[in-house]
Scaffold this motif. Structure first.
Motif, PDB file in Angstrom:
ATOM      1  N   GLY B  24       5.901   8.648  -4.776  1.00  0.00           N
ATOM      2  CA  GLY B  24       5.634   7.711  -3.709  1.00  0.00           C
ATOM      3  C   GLY B  24       6.101   7.400  -2.737  1.00  0.00           C
ATOM      4  N   TYR B  28       7.529   7.279   5.275  1.00  0.00           N
ATOM      5  CA  TYR B  28       7.125   8.196   6.603  1.00  0.00           C
ATOM      6  C   TYR B  28       7.352   7.568   7.168  1.00  0.00           C
ATOM      7  N   ASP B  30       4.487   6.596  10.240  1.00  0.00           N
ATOM      8  CA  ASP B  30       3.283   5.850   8.964  1.00  0.00           C
ATOM      9  C   ASP B  30       3.940   4.694   8.463  1.00  0.00           C
ATOM     10  N   ASP B  31       4.865   4.536   7.408  1.00  0.00           N
ATOM     11  CA  ASP B  31       5.069   3.543   6.158  1.00  0.00           C
ATOM     12  C   ASP B  31       5.909   2.620   6.987  1.00  0.00           C
ATOM     13  N   LYS B  33       6.776  -0.663   8.945  1.00  0.00           N
ATOM     14  CA  LYS B  33       5.592  -2.242   9.532  1.00  0.00           C
ATOM     15  C   LYS B  33       6.286  -2.491   9.786  1.00  0.00           C
TER      16      LYS B  33
END
Lengths: 157, 773, 290
Positions: B24, B28, B30-31, B33
């Protein structure tokens, strides 16, 4: 709706946070817990990329609101590791059998397979493929994934 | 200097990338920030064709978390230039950021909302009221070409996007007029989609002080994105930094940014804050590129003994409303159609047409209609002649003695092994026994079929901006190796396969080589990953760069030991005199010397242990080939098709990693099976795309996928020193015709002909019932 | 695809849940497992001002054995039904239907009460309840009642439950004697919603004649449907009655077979007939062996 406080255990850590009721468990884990290993592939409960364990049961975290997990023990892919912090035999099997390519569906598969083999340590091929059918993969054509599960079954025995 | 041993190339090495994906820790888009990020969502047309009467955004401001709303009048003019590298000249691709006066397909973006969260952005969408005066859409490609058809794009003269006319060919006309057996068939293929598990996504951040744009994007071509985004904002490339994070599959969808992604980039500049857009699955299905909808009219001529005498094909390619750059495969389909057969007379033409549907895009083997049409036609000719389809292929397949073979189109096969794969697949599936067994099953009333397809794949096309790839191989002062390259692996395992190539060349352990990609600040310009190019072109660049570094290391050691480079070998991380391992230096020692005492190096030798090579193969195409054979059984009560056995015989030259080769084949094959039996994006008469979720757009699961059996033939490619050939798209190209042929074979005793897809259970039952009437 | 906002209520007891539903009125929806409701909310196909989460109410969960019936609590998860050996022995149809419900991850959250209250036309549990003439137990401010399955399913996604009524359990009668049970469905992929399916329960007398039987169809109308004419034709017949004819007869009773992207009405009838045929044959094999 104003936020509500929710308490749960995530990967062994007691967690307390304020969350809007409509926030899914998946978004809560990704955004508020910073655990981005759980992925969103469809957000309507079909692809399985968001699979986590809630009280040990594999569930689609996009189909739960965070508040529904109150009091529960949640395990995400980040919480799946071998005793020394290395790969579990399931993870190792995926690696040996080339059971992943882009990696996006992989956490969901690892969590699902971990739970499935824990409860069914010696599945038939048919049982295994039926159990795998709740997770979608687009890269591997499932060959490496099926072989990984077979290998993981063999490793346990 | 002897070539180093191949210790890793050819081995089923476990992947380096797996450690992070399995735990994990992949990253990607969307990970990622950034503080202060706002989230975008798009209001879309629910009408296929119509005039926008009004877009009322007044209520949006009251929605909690709302920040901004934009319509065409706000953003469209801010796009300086939307073109990508290598836009085909002479044909203006229709483009606009947001729909302005009218809408041309369901899903077309009309307005963009930006809010504090995606939840709130979607709330804001519901406050937008769009009024559209509905007009009749044009959805059928044949209708779209009629003179009185409504225009998809009002400023064009017709709905023809492109016409590739066949040249007059009297030789072909004569063959078709006089051959003993002449057959014409029309094959249609439906619309099915790429559907990577990760949808599109972008995080764009404009720094107003430094006037720099930083973009993380789920892409398969970061440098192309950089160039396009620079043009979009009217900036120099040097002001744009594109980072490709881990990408969850692409299959051709993510070569070029979508309109939404461009709109996000424009918005970040307007707002001066980072803006993120993660496409949701419904958008990915309805409102993103729609490939595969094609028709082919084929005429084939043969002698009574099955010798193919000539072929003519006319393709009708559906472009949808806003096709992506390079989405048209018409040049490929018309040139490649003859495939691996000796067809002395041939002519092909193609029309590409607009319809009021989502625009066409590239999908793994975008030209595959030519293989489908050809392989289905071969089976039709075999049926007409009463000949076994394997036998007909045997009679006409190009053999070693025919090579080099010049196709009537002018393309030359320098080396293909189609005949060998045909035999290997037949042997593997036990073809003769299978046909005997099929007679027994048929006598029992079972609908069992055998199907096959022969594929020639034009891999590693080296042309235009796709001509080259580059790699930088650096041995650092501690003897560890870094490789930065122009590829954009999104499942192709390049972090491992390129390391295998470089580790072999440098004689180091695999674990000492770290391969990076995707950051336009850290890698040279390249077209990214697609078109089955990486093993050949990127592999060639990495191999050559590693070779140069190795030569430099040998020169250093030779100079140090007063030996000749020809006497040196590299193994186990040391360069030493052959036969005298004690006379040598470890790579760490060489590197230390190279960095800390350059004066001790051989005079004239370039300093450092790094080399950058930009490389192109000797030929503009590297042919690979495969044969797919499968068996299926149909349940007549329900129409469901079960694939029983699936065999692939593949020649992709020297395999770098057989696991990776098989994984690429498998992924393509299951996509192809999915396309024929499960996946379909249908449109209703009003132009609504109907499969808007995974409950209606059906991807095959592990329970539906057959177990694939592989045979490998490794005929080294002449075009590159590694002898590799590309193969990544082949599975998705060859599987559909193999499956369709198997279904047709299963239904043949009932007098049923199969010319179209999809072949879901209801479609099969319709064929069964039509015959019974 | 994010859901619209709602107010969230989490009662601890059944009475609190019923009171909440009564107070909140039409804009409230019960949330049990969420496997059907949450996707609809995420797709914004449905909107509710209030969700009443009954998932933590202990009294609603559990399997209770009575002499002639088994009562399954509303929020008993499918997986619990699947793994209960005694339940599988006493009500074999529940044990056989459950593995067909979605995928195991869905079954770890989905509830049997939720499935029956949701009343999807293609779902297995409503069809099983109908086949066995189960009774749905419900509680409202007006008190308890038991609704026979035959009156419960009114239309697609619509049941006889009042808006302020909570489904608390389902009572499944136990069939004794020489019985056989089967469920057969056809779905595009393993775990998908059925295109058409049949639930069969059959009991034979000492003469191998059909003493009683139930044929319950799903995916073939807005609600599950008993093929009463086919059942009537089978009653009193020998066990070797032509199952394919039963299938045809069952289909001939239907008037509102759905048509959608996955199949036309004509197609569904064909599949439905085959499912009746196969389920009947399976059930007879079991009954004659019993």
């Amino acid at each position: 709706m104003p936020e509500a406080v929710v308490q749960m255990t995530v990967n062994g850590d007691a967690t307390e946070a304020s969350v809007e009721p409509r926030v899914t468990l998946a978004d809560f884990l990704r955004e508020q817990c910073g655990l981005t290993g759980t992925h969103l592939g469809c957000e309507h409960g079909v692809c399985g990329a968001c699979t986590v364990l809630v009280d040990g049961a594999a569930v689609r975290s996009c189909l739960m609101f965070a508040l529904q997990a109150r009091g529960a023990e949640v395990t995400t892919i980040e919480g799946i590791a071998g005793p020394d912090g290395g790969l579990t035999h399931v993870q190792e099997a995926f690696r040996e059998e080339h059971g992943l390519q882009c990696g996006f569906c992989t956490p969901g598969f690892v969590v699902s397979v971990t739970a499935f083999l824990r409860d069914h340590p010696n599945p038939t091929d048919r049982e295994m493929k039926e159990a795998l059918s709740g997770n979608l993969c687009r890269c591997t054509g499932y060959q490496g994934i099926v072989n990984a599960v077979r290998r993981a079954v063999g490793a346990e025995q | 200097m002897t070539a180093p041993a191949a210790r890793f190339v050819g081995q089923r090495v476990a992947r380096h990338e797996d450690a992070r994906f399995l735990t994990g820790r992949g990253r990607y888009v969307d990970d990622i920030k950034l503080p202060g990020t706002l989230h975008a969502a798009f209001a879309r047309s629910d009408v296929a064709r119509g005039r926008i009467v009004s877009v009322d955004t007044t209520a949006v401001a009251h929605v909690a978390g709302f920040r901004a709303v934009y319509v065409a009048a706000d953003l469209n003019h801010l796009v300086h230039n939307h073109k990508v590298d290598d836009e085909p000249p002479g044909r203006e691709r229709p483009f606009r950021l947001l729909a302005d006066d009218d809408v041309r397909c369901v899903g077309e973006p009309i307005a963009m909302v930006v809010a504090d969260s995606r939840y709130q952005a979607e709330d804001a969408l519901e406050a937008i009221v769009v009024d559209i005066a509905i007009e009749d859409p044009v959805l059928d490609p044949v209708r779209a070409l009629e003179a009185d058809a409504p225009l998809v794009h009002p400023t064009t003269a017709s709905n023809a996007y492109n016409d590739l006319l066949g040249a007059p060919n009297t030789a072909l006309d004569e063959v078709l007029a006089s051959a003993p057996v002449v057959l014409t068939e029309i094959f249609t293929q439906h619309r099915y989609l790429t559907v990577p598990m990760e949808t599109r996504g972008i995080l764009a951040s404009w720094d107003p002080l430094r006037e720099e744009l930083t973009v993380w994007i789920s892409t398969q071509g970061p440098h192309g994105v950089r160039g396009q985004l620079a043009r979009v904002l009217g900036l120099d490339d040097s002001h744009v930094h594109v980072i490709m994070p881990d990408v969850g599959g692409a299959f051709g969808l993510k070569m070029h940014p979508s309109r939404e992604e461009l709109a996000v980039v424009v918005a970040t500049k307007v707002l001066g804050r980072p803006v993120k857009w993660i496409q949701d699955r419904r958008e990915n299905l309805i409102a993103d590129e729609h490939p595969r909808e094609d028709r082919a009219t084929v005429t084939m001529a043969a002698g009574v003994d099955g010798t193919l005498l000539g072929a003519k094909v006319d393709f009708l390619e559906v472009a949808g409303s806003f096709p992506s750059p390079g989405a048209s495969a018409a040049v490929f389909t018309t040139v490649l159609f003859p495939g691996p057969y000796r067809i002395p007379a041939y002519g092909g033409s193609a029309k590409t047409v607009f319809t009021n549907t989502s625009g066409r895009g590239a999908y793994r083997g975008p030209w595959m209609i030519e293989t489908l049409a050809r392989e289905l036609m071969i089976d039709c000719v075999a049926a007409r002649l009463g000949m076994d389809p394997l036998e007909l292929r045997r009679r006409n397949v190009i053999r070693d003695e025919d090579l080099p073979y010049a196709m009537p189109t002018g393309m030359v096969y320098d080396q293909i092994t189609a005949a060998a794969t045909l035999e290997q697949a037949a042997e593997k599936i036990g073809y003769d026994e299978l046909r005997v067994q099929q007679r027994v099953w048929r006598a029992e009333g079972r609908l069992v079929g055998v199907g096959m397809s022969l594929l020639v794949e034009p891999s590693a096309i080296s042309f235009g901006f796709m001509s080259t790839d580059a790699a930088i191989v650096r041995v650092g002062p501690n003897g560890k190796v870094d490789v930065a390259h122009t590829g954009a692996s999104h499942g192709q395992s390049l972090e491992t396969t390129i390391a295998q190539v470089v580790a072999d060349e440098l004689g180091v352990d695999l674990g000492q080589v770290r391969v990076t990609q995707g950051d336009t600040d850290a890698t040279p310009f390249g077209p990214g990953t697609g078109g089955s190019r990486s093993a050949v072109i990127l592999g060639g660049a990495a191999r050559q760069a590693a070779r140069e570094v190795r030569e430099r290391m040998f020169a250093i050691v030779a100079h140090q030991l007063e030996a000749s480079p020809a006497d040196l070998v590299i193994e186990g991380g040391r360069v030493h005199v052959a036969g005298t391992p004690t006379r040598g230096m470890t790579i760490g020692e060489i590197a230390h010397q190279a960095y800390s005492s350059p004066a001790s190096l051989p005079p004239g030798l370039p300093l450092g242990l790094e080399a950058q090579v930009r490389w192109a193969p000797d030929s503009f195409v590297t042919w690979s080939n495969a044969c797919h054979m499968c068996t299926c059984e149909i349940d007549p009560a329900t129409g469901s098709v079960e694939i029983l056995r699936y065999v692939v015989s593949e020649d992709c030259g020297v395999m770098i990693n057989p696991n990776v080769v098989e994984g690429q084949i498998a992924g393509g094959v299951v996509q192809g099976i999915g396309g024929v039996l499960y996946e379909h994006m249908p449109y209703d008469d009003a132009g609504n795309p109907l499969a808007s979720t995974f409950m209606d757009y059906l991807l095959p699961t592990a329970a539906e996928a057959p177990e694939i059996e592989y045979g490998h033939i490794e005929t080294p490619a002449p075009s590159n020193p590694g002898g590799h050939k590309g193969l990544g798209e082949g599975g998705a190209i060859a599987a559909p015709p193999a499956v369709v042929n198997a279904v047709a074979d299963a239904l043949a005793p009932l007098g049923i002909q199969v010319r179209s897809q999809p072949l879901g259970p209801a479609d099969i039952v319709a064929l069964l019932e039509h015959v019974n009437r | 695809m994010k859901p619209s906002a709602f107010e969230y209520h989490a009662p601890d007891t059944i009475d609190e849940a019923v009171a909440a539903l009564a107070e909140l009125g039409d804009g409230a929806k019960v949330l049990a497992g969420g496997q059907s409701l949450v996707p609809m909310l995420s797709l914004r196909l449905a909107y509710f001002d209030h969700l009443v989460d009954i998932g933590h109410i202990a009294e609603l969960r559990g399997i209770r054995n009575e002499r002639d019936a088994v009562v399954v609590g509303a929020t008993t998860i499918d997986a619990a039904v699947e793994h209960d050996a005694e339940l599988a022995a006493r009500v074999p149809l529940l044990g056989r239907a459950t593995p067909l419900v979605g995928h195991f991850q869905i079954r770890n959250r989905g509830t049997i009460g939720g499935s029956i209250a949701h009343a999807d036309p293609a779902a297995e549990y409503p069809a099983v309840a109908l086949a066995l003439d189960a009774e749905i137990e419900a509680l409202s401010p007006r008190g308890k009642r038991r609704i026979p399955a035959r009156s419960f399913f009114e239309d697609i996604w619509a049941t006889a439950l009042a808006p302020d009524e909570l489904l608390t359990g389902v009572r499944f009668p136990v069939w004794n004697g020489r019985s056989g049970f089967a469920i057969r469905e056809f779905a595009r992929r393993f775990g998908d919603f059925a295109i058409a399916g049949a639930v069969v329960a059959v009991q034979l007398d000492g003469d191998d004649r059909v003493e009683r039987c139930a044929i319950s169809l799903f995916g073939l109308g807005p609600t599950p449907r008993r093929a009463t004419a086919a059942e009537h034709a089978a009653r009193g017949q020998k066990a070797d009655i032509a199952a394919d004819e039963l299938g045809q007869l069952a289909m001939s009773e239907l008037t509102d077979v759905p048509s959608d992207v996955h199949g036309s009405a004509v197609y569904r009838r064909r599949v439905g007939a085959a499912m009746v045929h196969r389920a009947w044959s399976d059930a007879i094999v079991e009954a004659t062996g019993a």
